[in-house]
Design a protein around this motif. Sequence first.
Motif, PDB file in Angstrom:
ATOM      1  N   GLU A  36     -23.686  79.756  62.443  1.00 46.65           N
ATOM      2  CA  GLU A  36     -22.331  79.201  62.370  1.00 46.65           C
ATOM      3  C   GLU A  36     -21.484  79.682  63.552  1.00 46.65           C
ATOM      4  O   GLU A  36     -20.683  78.920  64.109  1.00 46.65           O
ATOM      5  CB  GLU A  36     -21.656  79.569  61.046  1.00 46.65           C
ATOM      6  CG  GLU A  36     -22.305  78.952  59.819  1.00 46.65           C
ATOM      7  CD  GLU A  36     -22.203  77.431  59.761  1.00 46.65           C
ATOM      8  OE1 GLU A  36     -21.259  76.849  60.332  1.00 46.65           O
ATOM      9  OE2 GLU A  36     -23.089  76.825  59.133  1.00 46.65           O
ATOM     10  N   MET A  37     -21.681  80.939  63.956  1.00 44.19           N
ATOM     11  CA  MET A  37     -20.954  81.474  65.109  1.00 44.19           C
ATOM     12  C   MET A  37     -21.356  80.747  66.393  1.00 44.19           C
ATOM     13  O   MET A  37     -20.509  80.430  67.235  1.00 44.19           O
ATOM     14  CB  MET A  37     -21.202  82.980  65.237  1.00 44.19           C
ATOM     15  CG  MET A  37     -20.579  83.801  64.117  1.00 44.19           C
ATOM     16  SD  MET A  37     -21.139  85.516  64.081  1.00 44.19           S
ATOM     17  CE  MET A  37     -20.495  86.147  65.618  1.00 44.19           C
ATOM     18  N   GLY A  43     -18.416  74.562  70.128  1.00 45.28           N
ATOM     19  CA  GLY A  43     -17.336  73.628  69.836  1.00 45.28           C
ATOM     20  C   GLY A  43     -17.607  72.668  68.696  1.00 45.28           C
ATOM     21  O   GLY A  43     -16.932  71.652  68.546  1.00 45.28           O
ATOM     22  N   TYR A  44     -18.591  73.006  67.862  1.00 45.05           N
ATOM     23  CA  TYR A  44     -18.907  72.154  66.724  1.00 45.05           C
ATOM     24  C   TYR A  44     -18.277  72.700  65.453  1.00 45.05           C
ATOM     25  O   TYR A  44     -18.022  73.891  65.337  1.00 45.05           O
ATOM     26  CB  TYR A  44     -20.423  72.030  66.525  1.00 45.05           C
ATOM     27  CG  TYR A  44     -21.093  71.320  67.670  1.00 45.05           C
ATOM     28  CD1 TYR A  44     -20.987  69.941  67.806  1.00 45.05           C
ATOM     29  CD2 TYR A  44     -21.812  72.027  68.613  1.00 45.05           C
ATOM     30  CE1 TYR A  44     -21.589  69.287  68.864  1.00 45.05           C
ATOM     31  CE2 TYR A  44     -22.427  71.379  69.682  1.00 45.05           C
ATOM     32  CZ  TYR A  44     -22.315  70.005  69.796  1.00 45.05           C
ATOM     33  OH  TYR A  44     -22.914  69.366  70.837  1.00 45.05           O
ATOM     34  N   ARG A  45     -18.078  71.813  64.482  1.00 47.19           N
ATOM     35  CA  ARG A  45     -17.431  72.172  63.222  1.00 47.19           C
ATOM     36  C   ARG A  45     -18.287  73.138  62.404  1.00 47.19           C
ATOM     37  O   ARG A  45     -17.777  74.033  61.754  1.00 47.19           O
ATOM     38  CB  ARG A  45     -17.130  70.869  62.485  1.00 47.19           C
ATOM     39  CG  ARG A  45     -17.038  70.912  61.014  1.00 47.19           C
ATOM     40  CD  ARG A  45     -16.686  69.549  60.415  1.00 47.19           C
ATOM     41  NE  ARG A  45     -17.844  68.688  60.336  1.00 47.19           N
ATOM     42  CZ  ARG A  45     -17.901  67.451  60.778  1.00 47.19           C
ATOM     43  NH1 ARG A  45     -16.867  66.904  61.371  1.00 47.19           N
ATOM     44  NH2 ARG A  45     -18.983  66.743  60.643  1.00 47.19           N
ATOM     45  N   ASP A  46     -19.630  72.942  62.429  1.00 46.53           N
ATOM     46  CA  ASP A  46     -20.523  73.806  61.665  1.00 46.53           C
ATOM     47  C   ASP A  46     -21.937  73.700  62.228  1.00 46.53           C
ATOM     48  O   ASP A  46     -22.198  72.891  63.121  1.00 46.53           O
ATOM     49  CB  ASP A  46     -20.496  73.446  60.174  1.00 46.53           C
ATOM     50  CG  ASP A  46     -20.823  71.983  59.912  1.00 46.53           C
ATOM     51  OD1 ASP A  46     -21.634  71.396  60.652  1.00 46.53           O
ATOM     52  OD2 ASP A  46     -20.257  71.418  58.964  1.00 46.53           O
ATOM     53  N   ARG A  53     -26.634  67.350  66.605  1.00 45.02           N
ATOM     54  CA  ARG A  53     -26.316  66.962  67.985  1.00 45.02           C
ATOM     55  C   ARG A  53     -27.357  67.525  68.950  1.00 45.02           C
ATOM     56  O   ARG A  53     -27.847  66.820  69.824  1.00 45.02           O
ATOM     57  CB  ARG A  53     -24.917  67.457  68.340  1.00 45.02           C
ATOM     58  CG  ARG A  53     -24.531  67.297  69.772  1.00 45.02           C
ATOM     59  CD  ARG A  53     -24.254  65.859  70.146  1.00 45.02           C
ATOM     60  NE  ARG A  53     -23.666  65.874  71.478  1.00 45.02           N
ATOM     61  CZ  ARG A  53     -23.551  64.830  72.236  1.00 45.02           C
ATOM     62  NH1 ARG A  53     -23.951  63.669  71.811  1.00 45.02           N
ATOM     63  NH2 ARG A  53     -23.020  64.924  73.429  1.00 45.02           N
ATOM     64  N   LEU A  54     -27.694  68.783  68.783  1.00 44.43           N
ATOM     65  CA  LEU A  54     -28.641  69.410  69.698  1.00 44.43           C
ATOM     66  C   LEU A  54     -30.037  68.831  69.553  1.00 44.43           C
ATOM     67  O   LEU A  54     -30.758  68.703  70.534  1.00 44.43           O
ATOM     68  CB  LEU A  54     -28.665  70.924  69.483  1.00 44.43           C
ATOM     69  CG  LEU A  54     -27.379  71.652  69.864  1.00 44.43           C
ATOM     70  CD1 LEU A  54     -27.453  73.109  69.429  1.00 44.43           C
ATOM     71  CD2 LEU A  54     -27.103  71.550  71.347  1.00 44.43           C
ATOM     72  N   GLY A 147     -16.960  66.175  73.272  1.00 46.30           N
ATOM     73  CA  GLY A 147     -16.001  65.541  72.387  1.00 46.30           C
ATOM     74  C   GLY A 147     -16.515  65.137  71.015  1.00 46.30           C
ATOM     75  O   GLY A 147     -15.791  64.622  70.218  1.00 46.30           O
ATOM     76  N   ILE A 148     -17.815  65.360  70.744  1.00 45.33           N
ATOM     77  CA  ILE A 148     -18.343  65.027  69.426  1.00 45.33           C
ATOM     78  C   ILE A 148     -18.241  66.272  68.550  1.00 45.33           C
ATOM     79  O   ILE A 148     -18.806  67.296  68.877  1.00 45.33           O
ATOM     80  CB  ILE A 148     -19.806  64.565  69.489  1.00 45.33           C
ATOM     81  CG1 ILE A 148     -19.864  63.242  70.255  1.00 45.33           C
ATOM     82  CG2 ILE A 148     -20.400  64.417  68.099  1.00 45.33           C
ATOM     83  CD1 ILE A 148     -21.251  62.697  70.432  1.00 45.33           C
ATOM     84  N   VAL A 149     -17.487  66.189  67.492  1.00 47.67           N
ATOM     85  CA  VAL A 149     -17.304  67.344  66.616  1.00 47.67           C
ATOM     86  C   VAL A 149     -17.579  66.933  65.260  1.00 47.67           C
ATOM     87  O   VAL A 149     -18.069  66.799  64.408  1.00 47.67           O
ATOM     88  CB  VAL A 149     -15.857  67.892  66.705  1.00 47.67           C
ATOM     89  CG1 VAL A 149     -15.686  69.090  65.846  1.00 47.67           C
ATOM     90  CG2 VAL A 149     -15.494  68.184  68.122  1.00 47.67           C
TER      91      VAL A 149
END
Length: 149
Positions: A36-37, A43-46, A53-54, A147-149
């Motif tokens: 989570e850290m 820059g991701y929410r969780d 994304r990765l 910009g994708i969060v």
Amino acid sequence: MPQSITTREAAKARARELRLEASTAGQSISHSKALEMVAAELGYRDWNTASARLSNTPEAPCQLGDHVFGRYLKQPFHGRVHAIRELAGGMGYEVTLHFDTPVDVVEFDSFSAHRQRVSAMVGSDGVSWAKTSDGVPHLIIETVANGIV
């Protein structure tokens, strides 16, 4: 450091580093907390969002639509990735950038030549293969914000 993380494996390695750093400092954190850290660093929410994304991220220096910052012909720029195409099975990428503000690519005081959309072939590090006569790469992509969060 988070900028170099482009795969789930790299993110998990960073989580292990965070756990080791915490352990060295006499603290204990769980692997899930470390993940989570890492997600927050990127820059991701969780972690689930980061992982999704990765896992879909190619080893490209940027992706279509990303905001990018760097240098073009030694001049700083901010812009957006207009197009990106993989070359020869991932040996490099042809990237087209659209600068927010045109960049003056001439170093002489007597005249100017502004460019707002440029294309270059770059490696996975975001640095172009072509160089100026004094050895500076034509394009250096320093920072990417997806910009994708």
